[in-house]
Design an enzyme around this catalytic site. Sequence first.
Site, short mmCIF file in Angstrom:
data_model
loop_
_atom_site.label_atom_id
_atom_site.label_comp_id
_atom_site.label_asym_id
_atom_site.label_seq_id
_atom_site.Cartn_x
_atom_site.Cartn_y
_atom_site.Cartn_z
N SER A 106 0.85 -1.19 0.00
CA SER A 106 0.00 0.00 0.00
C SER A 106 0.89 1.24 0.00
O SER A 106 2.05 1.18 0.43
CB SER A 106 -0.86 0.00 1.27
OG SER A 106 -1.44 1.26 1.50
N TYR A 151 -1.57 -0.46 10.68
CA TYR A 151 -1.85 -0.85 9.29
C TYR A 151 -0.66 -0.48 8.40
O TYR A 151 -0.14 -1.31 7.65
CB TYR A 151 -3.13 -0.17 8.79
CG TYR A 151 -3.34 -0.42 7.31
CD1 TYR A 151 -3.68 -1.68 6.85
CD2 TYR A 151 -3.16 0.61 6.37
CE1 TYR A 151 -3.84 -1.93 5.50
CE2 TYR A 151 -3.32 0.37 5.02
CZ TYR A 151 -3.66 -0.90 4.59
OH TYR A 151 -3.81 -1.15 3.26
C1 8X3 Z 1 -4.81 1.95 1.84
C2 8X3 Z 1 -4.41 3.07 0.98
O1 8X3 Z 1 -4.75 5.53 0.42
O2 8X3 Z 1 -6.74 4.21 0.91
O3 8X3 Z 1 -3.99 0.84 1.62
O4 8X3 Z 1 -5.23 4.80 2.70
S1 8X3 Z 1 -5.33 4.48 1.27
#
Ligand code: 8X3
Length: 248
Positions: free
Chosen positions: A136, A149
């Site tokens: 991510s 996270y």
């Molecule tokens: C999540 C990415 O930009 O939606 O993994 O927080 S975001």
Amino acid sequence: MTDRTAFITGATAGIGEAAARAFAEAGWRVIGTGRRADRLEKLAAQIGPQMHSLTFDMRDAAAIDAALQSLPEGFRDIDLLVNNAGLALGTAPAQQADLAQWQQMIDTNISGLVAITHKLLPRLVERKGAIINLSSVAATYPYGGGNVYGGTKAFVTQFSLNLRTDLHGTGVRVTSIEPGMVETEFTLVRTGSQAASDALYGDARPMTADDIAQTLLWVANQPPHLNFNRIELMPVTQSLAGFQVARG
Ligand code: 8X3
């Protein structure tokens, strides 16, 4: 048919489900995994005999072993592992967060991912296969409430880079995909609120699960001499906002 098999975790929804459909459409055999048997069976019924579903909880090593041993002929030679299963829980600052939610993210995003990878590595080395890990933008950029996270996704990115190093000379490719905002059930799971999910995605033109699925397919279809180490992608409407300063 391409005669290749993709093993996609978290195929019950979002990016994993879109990837299962995209790879099957491109002629791959697909093993889709998840916890929710009803969703997997529905997807397998839509995709047809090219898909085999495996129901297990990523956090249960014995269940993973049993599932892998149950793979039927034609689905045992795995060419690609897509480590997609993962989740975010909570948006509170660290000092107000729920420890059980932190533990659940670590169990799934880190422990489950490494368990599956460890179990499939011998087959992937044998097939000169590939691993694509869903990390991510949160791996690189901190944001409010991202605490554990983001930490789990930083692990996924660094684990991907270290896998590349360890797999040197085997022909196995490893890619870390690092998306920003994608409209899936992600925010509903994170907040438990449809209103929060609608507020985040409304008018924001986020990426779609299919955008990411097509990226995964594109990476998987690169010639064997080419390795994309990391790919970071965002919707045009998302960008970085810099530092904050507390005063007084
Ligand atoms: C999540 C990415 O930009 O939606 O993994 O927080 S975001």
